[in-house]
Design an enzyme around this catalytic site. Sequence first.
Site, PDB file in Angstrom:
ATOM      1  N   HIS A 125       0.844  -1.301   0.004  1.00  0.00           N
ATOM      2  CA  HIS A 125      -0.087   0.071   0.148  1.00  0.00           C
ATOM      3  C   HIS A 125       0.757   1.170   0.080  1.00  0.00           C
ATOM      4  CE1 HIS A 125      -3.810  -1.992   0.408  1.00  0.00           C
ATOM      5  NE2 HIS A 125      -3.382  -2.844   1.419  1.00  0.00           N
ATOM      6  N   ASP A 162      -2.564 -10.573  -2.530  1.00  0.00           N
ATOM      7  CA  ASP A 162      -3.269 -10.004  -1.260  1.00  0.00           C
ATOM      8  C   ASP A 162      -4.619  -9.583  -1.729  1.00  0.00           C
ATOM      9  OD1 ASP A 162      -2.160  -8.831   1.539  1.00  0.00           O
ATOM     10  OD2 ASP A 162      -3.939  -7.688   0.466  1.00  0.00           O
ATOM     11  N   HIS A 164      -6.460  -6.952  -0.911  1.00  0.00           N
ATOM     12  CA  HIS A 164      -6.354  -5.777  -0.937  1.00  0.00           C
ATOM     13  C   HIS A 164      -5.722  -5.360  -2.198  1.00  0.00           C
ATOM     14  CE1 HIS A 164      -6.941  -6.540   3.382  1.00  0.00           C
ATOM     15  NE2 HIS A 164      -8.042  -5.442   3.303  1.00  0.00           N
ATOM     16  N   ASP A 245      -4.758 -12.717   2.967  1.00  0.00           N
ATOM     17  CA  ASP A 245      -6.046 -12.585   3.485  1.00  0.00           C
ATOM     18  C   ASP A 245      -7.246 -12.668   2.544  1.00  0.00           C
ATOM     19  OD1 ASP A 245      -4.984 -10.470   1.865  1.00  0.00           O
ATOM     20  OD2 ASP A 245      -4.928  -8.713   3.293  1.00  0.00           O
TER      21      ASP A 245
HETATM   22 ZN   LIG Z   1      -4.144  -7.239   2.438  1.00  0.00          ZN
END
Ligand SMILES: [Zn+2]
Length: 308
Positions: A125, A162, A164, A245
């Site tokens: 991120h 991931d 996200h 995740d």
């Molecule tokens: Zn994540």
Amino acid sequence: MATRLYTHPIFLEHITPPGHPERPDRLRAIERVLDDEAFSTLERVKAPEGDEATILYAHPEDFVERVRAAIPQSGIVSIDADTSASPKSWQAVVTAIGGANAAVDDVFEGRAANVFVAARPPGHHAEKTTAMGFCLFNTAAIAARYAQKKHQAERVAIVDWDVHHGNGTQDIFWDDPSVLYCSTHQMPLYPGTGAKTETGAGNIVNAPLAPQTGTDLFRDAFLSRVLPSIDAFAPDLIIISAGFDAHHRDPLAEINLTEDDFDWATGQLMERAGRHSGNRLVSLLEGGYDLQGLAFSVAAHVGRLMKG
Ligand SMILES: [Zn+2]
């Protein structure tokens, strides 16, 4: 040649506030599961301290100094709503970068068949000038540029499974066609980016997944979008932003993958690394917040890497 695992006790000393999902116990859970006899041939190496100058491969100096200045002498400080730093966070993130860059050296210099780096904080991120989403610096992006500068890699593919979207990695390589960024992620979900229409210089491939989907759509996204993009790009190195995740047990998202899906995706990327990249494959831990889901998924992932 063996599969290598880089880790370091300093990664346990990046402390987040009580109740925060990105916590040192994540690495303890990974360590416990890899203690099993099935992983006895895994080559465990202490991550070396990173070269701070390599952070500048992905971030401008004033931002790097801003993060350095934010590290507290004691306690925990907030960098943003869900990102924090403790006194040892600088050493932890620099060592995470050191492990990732050493993994790149290993696969280019023939010291390892492939490498998994179990480090924290995660990185995907972190944008050029913004630390966010539990991430301070973008380890995968730094490692990709390190491979280009140190080992003359012309093209590097980063595959991010991931749950996200890796907005940071997308931001850093938005106009850099020498790096392919492919991401599967839940949408809508934090951080909100990652639509199919975000394509950068033609080097960004986003495959968003609707909440409550799982194995079928994930594998279909790999088969129809991620793997063909890798084939067309023919990278010299594949880096995995390996967050776990998207596992069905994870509390932060609603994608229902199992350990078998991570085993399968690992095998697919190994096959592509064999076809295009001289088998060079480096995997970096990103998210994964249910300790059992994380541990079982890492076991499946590393077990597959070890099968060569
Ligand atoms: Zn994540």
